[in-house]
Design a protein around this motif. Structure first.
Motif, PDB file in Angstrom:
ATOM      1  N   ARG A  79       0.848  -1.219   0.000  1.00  0.00           N
ATOM      2  CA  ARG A  79       0.000   0.000   0.000  1.00  0.00           C
ATOM      3  C   ARG A  79       0.866   1.245   0.000  1.00  0.00           C
ATOM      4  N   LEU A  80       1.923   1.223   0.830  1.00  0.00           N
ATOM      5  CA  LEU A  80       2.794   2.393   0.967  1.00  0.00           C
ATOM      6  C   LEU A  80       3.515   2.671  -0.356  1.00  0.00           C
ATOM      7  N   LEU A  81       4.099   1.643  -0.953  1.00  0.00           N
ATOM      8  CA  LEU A  81       4.832   1.873  -2.202  1.00  0.00           C
ATOM      9  C   LEU A  81       3.888   2.317  -3.318  1.00  0.00           C
ATOM     10  N   LEU A  82       2.736   1.663  -3.446  1.00  0.00           N
ATOM     11  CA  LEU A  82       1.793   2.063  -4.509  1.00  0.00           C
ATOM     12  C   LEU A  82       1.405   3.532  -4.341  1.00  0.00           C
ATOM     13  N   THR A  83       1.175   3.938  -3.095  1.00  0.00           N
ATOM     14  CA  THR A  83       0.782   5.325  -2.831  1.00  0.00           C
ATOM     15  C   THR A  83       1.929   6.264  -3.173  1.00  0.00           C
ATOM     16  N   GLN A  84       3.150   5.899  -2.781  1.00  0.00           N
ATOM     17  CA  GLN A  84       4.289   6.784  -3.043  1.00  0.00           C
ATOM     18  C   GLN A  84       4.629   6.838  -4.532  1.00  0.00           C
ATOM     19  N   LEU A  85       4.246   5.799  -5.261  1.00  0.00           N
ATOM     20  CA  LEU A  85       4.449   5.812  -6.714  1.00  0.00           C
ATOM     21  C   LEU A  85       3.300   6.532  -7.440  1.00  0.00           C
ATOM     22  N   GLY A  86       2.237   6.819  -6.687  1.00  0.00           N
ATOM     23  CA  GLY A  86       1.076   7.477  -7.302  1.00  0.00           C
ATOM     24  C   GLY A  86       0.293   6.541  -8.208  1.00  0.00           C
TER      25      GLY A  86
END
Ligand SMILES: N[C@@H](CCC(=O)N[C@@H](CS)C(=O)NCC(=O)O)C(=O)O
Length: 201
Positions: free
Chosen positions: A17-24
């Motif tokens: 979730r964190l990486l997907l969010t930080q990748l937009g």
């Protein structure tokens, strides 16, 4: 759209979730209650025969499991994964460390206490797991004493992998006050653009 099979309290799910969010990257989240066996149904076992979240559905019918493999897949060709082969290997080194020497102790104790409510019943097993968990934290503390992040002095998926369960280790009774370098690193990770908390929906 990418679909993530997930369980909100899970640190392994949170990494993704964190990486997907930080990748937009937009994604659809499907919440499964692992306490009610929802990852062990025949339908879910067709997605991941290992019966565990997180699972990322990359396109209809194409599934990837194992949180750190998902991090690796998603971060390819982004600044979350170095292009230099030595640094990439170091990222893998820390992600394997997380899965073998860290998560089985730190995440498991937290799960037994916060999700299963077995603090008393599992007292002896918890104290054994805590010892190994503290050993992992000591390894991290040593590294972070001379480094800002785990690889290449910048934020990568190695940090995401290790942050997930370290930042909630206190929920498993780990005292992070004795690890000042880890505490500083936790703050640096939280300060990264588009950081979200583990409970963020
Ligand atoms: N090595 C796996 C571990 C995944 C895992 O342990 N998932 C747990 C939640 S954190 C789960 O789905 N447990 C349900 C079950 O075992 O039935 C990963 O990193 O993704």
């Amino acid at each position: 759209m990418l679909r993530l099979y997930d369980f909100l309290p899970s640190g392994n799910g949170y990494k993704v979730r964190l990486l997907l969010t930080q990748l937009g990257i937009p994604f659809e989240r499907v919440e499964l209650n692992i306490l009610q066996g929802e990852t062990r149904t025949p339908e879910f076992l067709r997605k991941n025969p290992n019966g565990r979240i997180p699972v990322l559905e990359i396109e209809p019918g194409k599934f990837l499991s194992e949180s750190n493999a998902i991090l690796f897949y998603l971060s390819e060709n982004t600044h979350f994964l170095p292009s230099d082969s030595w640094e990439r290997a170091q990222v893998l080194q820390w992600l394997f460390f997380e899965q073998y020497s860290h998560e089985p102790y730190i995440a498991t104790v937290r799960f037994w206490i916060t999700e299963l409510g077995k603090a008393d019943e599992y007292r002896e097993a918890i104290s054994q797991k805590r010892e190994s968990g503290y050993a992992a934290l000591t390894v991290m503390e040593k590294h972070l004493t001379n480094h800002q992040f785990f690889v290449g002095e910048r934020y990568t998926i190695a940090d995401i992998g290790l942050f997930a369960y370290t930042h909630v280790a206190d929920e498993g009774g780990f005292d992070l006050r004795q690890f000042p370098a880890i505490q500083g690193w936790l703050e640096r990770v939280k300060a990264q653009p588009h950081h979200i908390s583990i409970t963020h929906l």
